[in-house]
Enzyme design. Structure first.
Site, PDB file in Angstrom:
ATOM      1  N   ASP A 141      34.955  51.312 -25.736  1.00 32.26           N
ATOM      2  CA  ASP A 141      34.413  50.847 -24.326  1.00 32.26           C
ATOM      3  C   ASP A 141      34.245  49.220 -23.373  1.00 32.26           C
ATOM      4  O   ASP A 141      34.526  48.858 -22.806  1.00 32.26           O
ATOM      5  CB  ASP A 141      33.888  51.350 -23.323  1.00 32.26           C
ATOM      6  N   ARG A 155      41.044  56.540 -29.354  1.00 32.56           N
ATOM      7  CA  ARG A 155      39.506  56.387 -29.850  1.00 32.56           C
ATOM      8  C   ARG A 155      39.807  56.538 -30.544  1.00 32.56           C
ATOM      9  O   ARG A 155      38.892  56.162 -31.820  1.00 32.56           O
ATOM     10  CB  ARG A 155      38.473  57.402 -29.299  1.00 32.56           C
ATOM     11  N   GLY A 164      37.496  53.627 -20.680  1.00 30.47           N
ATOM     12  CA  GLY A 164      36.081  52.461 -20.301  1.00 30.47           C
ATOM     13  C   GLY A 164      34.933  52.826 -19.997  1.00 30.47           C
ATOM     14  O   GLY A 164      34.076  52.314 -19.579  1.00 30.47           O
ATOM     15  N   GLY A 199      22.914  55.497 -25.644  1.00 29.17           N
ATOM     16  CA  GLY A 199      22.765  56.595 -26.145  1.00 29.17           C
ATOM     17  C   GLY A 199      21.820  56.502 -28.138  1.00 29.17           C
ATOM     18  O   GLY A 199      20.452  56.606 -27.869  1.00 29.17           O
ATOM     19  N   ALA A 254      50.984  44.840 -16.823  1.00 29.76           N
ATOM     20  CA  ALA A 254      51.226  45.696 -15.162  1.00 29.76           C
ATOM     21  C   ALA A 254      51.058  44.843 -13.779  1.00 29.76           C
ATOM     22  O   ALA A 254      50.742  44.097 -13.658  1.00 29.76           O
ATOM     23  CB  ALA A 254      49.677  46.708 -15.401  1.00 29.76           C
TER      24      ALA A 254
END
Lengths: 281, 281, 281, 281
Positions: C85, C214, C128, C61, C144
């Site tokens: 991200d 963040r 993400g 952006g 994981a």
């Protein structure tokens, strides 16, 4: 105060600093304030700026200065105990102490990772000035095999005995936490030499944790304690009182005459020494 | 106990686990122990294995089970309060609580970084079951603008008032900490809708901190407390006593009859609510 | 730029902020800059203040805005990729990404402490946007058992298969990391319902890590990368170039035309998906 | 290998250890393996236990041992570079290096808290053996005013010059990061004496970060790298290859002949030295 460098603060002035280590005030030991001329200048500046009380965050030195200043100028002072060493009479916890304990324990956890990797004996020196609070609590918290504090004269023979027992019990590595003010008669490096001479099977390493113990984002306990002591300090001044230290005694915020705080001696918890002897077998 | 799966432990068995979160026992809520048959099996296994006392780390549920077991079999039991929620009567601190406070405060510090970046209002829900201990202490520690706990019915109007005042005082962003058991009548997401409707200038975000609050390497405080309570639990059994909980009361390790621990209600510190109102202006 | 709120900065202006999360600029998405009038005002203010180039830290952006601004006013712009991200073409790492990975892995480590305590299946949703970078890397890093990313359509049957295999292989608990943009057709809560229906032996919990990802003190990698990209951005402008993004490609700082950065699509490492399938058996 | 102490491992054997520092293998430098007799014993034990390849995690010493062993017994060996010092040729990152960088940066952040409080100059010595990787990267990451590494002979005059400039530019305190292998001709304590003699206005403190740099929970980067290198090591052996080191080169996992890895010299990034000169003004 001496330079007349003041700044008015409101509720928003401390916005977003609760998570920061160190001081935003950047004040430090002042030699000028130790002279009558320095204190005169300070008083004139305070009066000129319509300041009518002092809240002093510090230890014995700062509090002593505050008492002299109050004696000379009848200027209201309240002390807040702020030091990582926890060596102030009239409070079970000083500001910064709990944070330092966590910093020390995290550092020793990291060192233990390498100790168990490599079959070593580590002598880790922690801060605390003449008090063993940090060494005793962080030593228990880090699962140290031995803790040397100035309040207990262990004697070198007992240290060797203890290390031998630890070895016999199957520990492949050992952590010994040493208070910087330890009165065992030898410093960490001399101790290393002594143990290596008497237990050549050990590869002894020394780690002085140093100044990192004084910084870092404060723990929740320290932040809440700071809020409680700060509120009490201001309310005590508003009640017209002076020459007190606010502190934590048996979980309650209490006042101690500043003079007692300066003269008294904080004690390590004897019961905790006993616990430490039991859990560090 | 029910499966007869025992393991003898010595001083070395807990070597190098003091820094670990979670449990190495992997025990959990047992439905079978809630039946007379289950407890019978447990008792037989204990006797068969020459075990003569139980130390139960847990909360009200585990303690109640222990009391029933003692009543049925006269088997000595001592409780150690272990939960992050700090909601047990007879101790100022439960094991895990101080660690959870630090975890929550660190998480909110991170969220605040983004809050001040982006002009937002954050509703952060923390654990605590029906008690506001975590929310109140971590809320003060994190410098929250508002703290909603079940012990205080704030009312929605007062929340809006408070947020408006905070905005007016110059804060560009705000953190509201909400206890999961909050009885304000709305959950975090409903609160978000309500505030956005009434203060459309705010971009409200919700964060449920969740299960990460229950893990992590324990704080020094929790490690030392665990050592103290563990020593006291064993010594209490050696004195021939049973049906007590060991806990911390005014900084000392004390015994509370297990029945009182189960029936009593832990209280949040009213004085701390007052401090929170003052510092979160 | 639109408000004409500028501040001259020197080498000391960023003193002691390298360790802080968030932004000191407090800039955010600007609707006014999306209008020709807004950009006109911005340009006038820049010229009036003798500013002759823009360095834009952001994502697609912000870069698109920069390109339009350059097109309209021939004003030099350089982009620096800044988002957790890692979804920007022309750089292997965006600023903040490595820090977010560590934050996520630490949070999952804490959750795993409770998972191994209580025999549970955890669905952990990480950020993400539409990219699986965080989920894939943090999923491997956290060990994981399963990782669901938008780049791979796993299918619900394969998920159940995988969980069954994991259970059969002796794991008492499992962590499934889910990218927020996952296109598996169900969100974390719907997945929970689906799995519990088909594998009732599991007690499934959902944790949305949320905004804490963040913030936080940046990792060393991010601090060094920021230093390298900042130096390159300024030097590129001094060479008279514009409309480039500085980025890291194969460990070197390289320029990518800003237009390509905006139009291109960052890809997850297919080889890493293969590694993840191998190590998460 | 020499003691014949083997344990078969499956996919579950490394369950829940990805977050741990140190080694679970507890292997260490072996003097016996340096003798032909020791290696003979090792080979016999390997054959007896049907082991047909070695994966060696370590540095130059371990790799040299592996090469000799392969030469003598044609036993397949693959090396994985594991050291915090990052001083191995054939990989941009060794396992543990990124974790150590974060540990060092966090420690210096804490020290800086106290530096800005008290107007001090800190000399902080970090690990790295004969290489400046840690000092250079952590120095930039921590915002150090000066970085002394063995690859650059700064000279004492230039150090004083730089400190004077830093002071003149308004910094009230300074951090100097020193690599342990620094060839500046003086160690940290001698440097302290030298600077205090020439710049008496400074209160110089020395902190040796020490062994805590070698432990701690690994960063996400290190965990992912370990997974990638481990997969590649096994796959390389399955392809029938031997005498290679797996490493990271320009973000890809690549093979380097083990002999080159041992003989080659890892270089610090010259470009990074230039960046460091620019940002540490």
């Amino acid at each position: 105060m001496i330079e007349g460098d003041f700044k008015e603060m409101g509720a928003r002035s401390v916005n977003n600093i609760i998570n920061k280590g160190g001081t935003i005030l950047k004040s430090a030991r002042s030699k000028e304030f130790m002279t009558p001329e320095g204190r005169k200048k300070a008083h004139e500046n305070l009066v000129k700026n319509n300041i009518d009380a002092l809240v002093i965050i510090g230890g014995n030195g700062s509090f002593t200065g505050g008492l002299i200043f109050n004696d000379e100028y009848k200027f209201p002072v309240i002390g807040i105990p702020g030091t990582i060493d926890n060596d102030i009479y009239g409070t079970s916890h000083t500001l910064g102490y709990d944070t330092a304990l966590n910093t020390v324990v995290e550092a020793i956890d990291k060192i233990r990772d390498t100790a168990s990797s490599h079959n070593r004996l580590f002598f880790i020196e922690v801060m605390g000035r003449d008090a063993g609070h940090i060494a005793l609590n962080a030593g228990i918290g880090a699962g140290a095999e031995e803790i040397l504090i100035p309040e207990e004269d262990m004697g070198l023979d007992r240290l060797l005995d203890s290390l031998r027992k630890s070895k016999a019990s199957g520990k492949s590595s050992s952590i010994v936490v040493i208070a910087e003010g330890d009165k065992i008669g030898k410093n960490a490096f001399e101790l290393k030499d002594y143990v290596e001479e008497n237990m050549p099977e050990y590869d002894v390493r020394v780690s002085i944790l140093g100044h990192m113990q004084r910084g870092g984002s404060p723990s929740c306990f320290d932040r809440v304690l700071a809020s409680r002591l700060g509120v009490k300090a201001v309310e005590t001044l508003l009640e017209g009182k002076s020459n007190y230290m606010v502190g934590l005694i048996k979980d309650e915020v209490e006042l101690t005459p500043l003079e007692n705080a300066v003269k008294g001696k904080s004690q390590v918890d004897k019961e905790l020494i006993r616990v430490s002897d039991i859990v560090s077998i």
